[in-house]
Design an enzyme around this catalytic site. Structure first.
Site, PDB file in Angstrom:
ATOM      1  N   GLU A 193       0.836  -1.200   0.000  1.00 30.10           N
ATOM      2  CA  GLU A 193       0.000   0.000   0.000  1.00 30.10           C
ATOM      3  C   GLU A 193       0.873   1.254   0.000  1.00 30.10           C
ATOM      4  OE1 GLU A 193      -2.632  -0.733   3.331  1.00 30.10           O
ATOM      5  OE2 GLU A 193      -3.338  -2.620   2.449  1.00 30.10           O
ATOM      6  N   HIS A 235      -3.890   3.086   5.493  1.00 28.81           N
ATOM      7  CA  HIS A 235      -3.932   1.972   4.552  1.00 28.81           C
ATOM      8  C   HIS A 235      -4.336   2.483   3.169  1.00 28.81           C
ATOM      9  CE1 HIS A 235      -4.082  -1.299   7.685  1.00 28.81           C
ATOM     10  NE2 HIS A 235      -4.581  -0.314   8.407  1.00 28.81           N
ATOM     11  N   GLU A 255      -8.452   4.170   5.167  1.00 27.24           N
ATOM     12  CA  GLU A 255      -8.169   3.615   3.845  1.00 27.24           C
ATOM     13  C   GLU A 255      -8.128   4.785   2.851  1.00 27.24           C
ATOM     14  OE1 GLU A 255      -7.512   0.542   3.046  1.00 27.24           O
ATOM     15  OE2 GLU A 255      -8.294  -0.717   4.671  1.00 27.24           O
TER      16      GLU A 255
END
Length: 427
Positions: free
Chosen positions: A187, A312, A387
């Protein structure tokens, strides 16, 4: 950039496809969820970790499994529709690798390019650069050594000024925040965004009134790359590697998922006991030296750290505890209101839309997660998993031209969140 000895990554994704599944009922969910537990046996990898009706599910399919997986999706009277979202993942990785080689930043660390992805060596050199450039504000720290004996290198930002309560009185015990990136190795936008936000705090201190206030109100612990071994591996061997790099009980299966390895409801839902699986929880809680050492560092600051964020990618979600259960914690509204403040400010920058809620409610129940431990054990009230971009157009292969926009909008979200936290911890 260091690459494999054959001039490319050691693991090739040539002709691997990314399929986007569309599920519309619970039967389909149950079918694909059951398959997810054995997908690794076919070298099929779920890029999406959520299994919800009307939410797309992204799955990498190697060429040798294409026909069989297509048959599976139409079998048992439960047909699952899909589209081929990426025809050749390997070609995308190769194009990005070539572009990175062509645009490598100068070897002079003072020319660090914030719009590029960087190796772990470059990032650690950047940490040293921040210490040298801002000696009055930056103190280096090393959480410890990784499994492969790399430094887990970060720094603390502090203006050395006393925080101020709402009534104007000074606070001797300043609160702190912890932000880390790269807990999952592939990531890459995560470390890049953490680096951008940390540099913004330093470079705009004394110039931007909001940032100056926030740096005076809080200390900041910054760990750009949590999973240093896995991250290094994505630059040399396997661009899509996720886990740590420790040895396991199974030959040729390495590492554990460091976001399933924490000692809070460890290894139940949403994690695997199979060392070959991407969500392997480890042989035991805190089996991974990286998670154990971060936990110790945070525990040693108990009562000081009030905000923890684990960055993330991807899906554009701002999430709070719990991860292990859909039951909301007692402080959920307090936490979720912070998420709302963050994503509203974030969206105002480039129009990027985020969802908010608990991890279990937005994605699915996940045991042994970082933020459940930081909230449930370390008592960090404002614990979040974020995220970042995007929602699947590029997934883990987000182009470098999105690094700066991601940093800009994330910084705006962090400012709004910290202003919100400030009102509650310095009331």
């Amino acid at each position: 950039m260091t690459i494999g000895t054959n001039g490319n990554y050691a693991k090739s994704y040539a002709n691997h496809q990314l399929w986007r599944l569309h599920v519309t009922n619970n039967e389909q969910i149950a079918k694909i969820l059951a398959f997810s537990r054995i997908a690794h046996l076919h070298d099929i990898n779920f890029w999406s970790k959520h299994f919800r009706i009307h939410e797309p599910i992204d799955i990498r399919v190697p060429p040798q499994a294409i026909d069989d997986f297509a048959d599976f999706l139409t079998s048992d009277g439960v047909k699952i529709e899909y589209v081929v979202h990426m025809n050749d993942i390997g070609a995308i990785i190769e194009r990005q690798r070539i572009l990175q080689n062509l645009t490598q930043s100068s070897s002079n660390t003072n020319d660090f390019a914030y719009d590029k992805y960087h190796t772990i060596e470059d990032i650690h050199a950047w940490v040293d650069q921040m210490v040298a450039t801002y000696p009055e504000m930056v103190t280096p720290f090393t959480v410890g050594k990784s499994y492969e004996n790399r430094d887990m290198k970060g720094f603390k930002i502090s203006s050395k000024k006393m925080a101020t309560k709402r009534d104007g009185t000074k606070v001797t015990a300043k609160k702190a925040v912890w932000w880390d990136g790269g807990i999952h190795a592939r990531e890459w936008i995560s470390p890049a965004t953490v680096i951008y936000t940390a540099y913004t705090l330093l470079s705009k201190y004394g110039q931007d009134p909001t940032i100056t206030q926030l740096v005076d109100q809080f200390d900041y612990y910054i760990l750009p790359v949590f999973n240093v071994d896995g991250y290094a591996y994505t630059w040399t061997k396997d661009r899509l590697w996720r886990k740590t790099r420790s040895k396991t009980s199974v030959a040729n299966c390495y590492g554990a998922d460091p976001n399933r390895n924490w000692d809070y409801d460890w290894c139940k839902s949403g994690s695997s006991h199979d060392p070959c699986d991407d969500t392997f929880c480890g042989e035991k809680a805190f089996s991974e030296i990286e998670t154990a050492q971060v936990a110790k560092f945070i525990a040693d600051q108990r009562g000081t750290i009030v905000n923890y964020i684990n960055f993330h990618s991807y899906s554009q979600l701002w999430m709070s505890p719990w991860s292990y259960t859909t039951t909301s914690p007692a402080q959920f509204k307090l936490q979720d209101d912070g998420s709302i403040q963050a994503i509203n400010a974030l969206t105002a920058v480039h129009g990027t839309q985020y969802q908010h809620g608990s991890v279990a409610q937005i994605i699915s129940p996940t045991s042994g997660s970082t933020i459940d431990w930081t909230y449930g054990i370390a008592n960090v009230t404002f614990s979040y998993g974020v995220e970042l971009r995007d929602t699947g157009e590029y997934g883990f292969l987000l182009p470098e031209n999105q690094i700066i926009p991601s940093g800009e909008e994330t910084m705006a979200g962090l400012e709004a969140l910290l202003m919100y936290i400030d009102k509650h911890v310095y009331a």
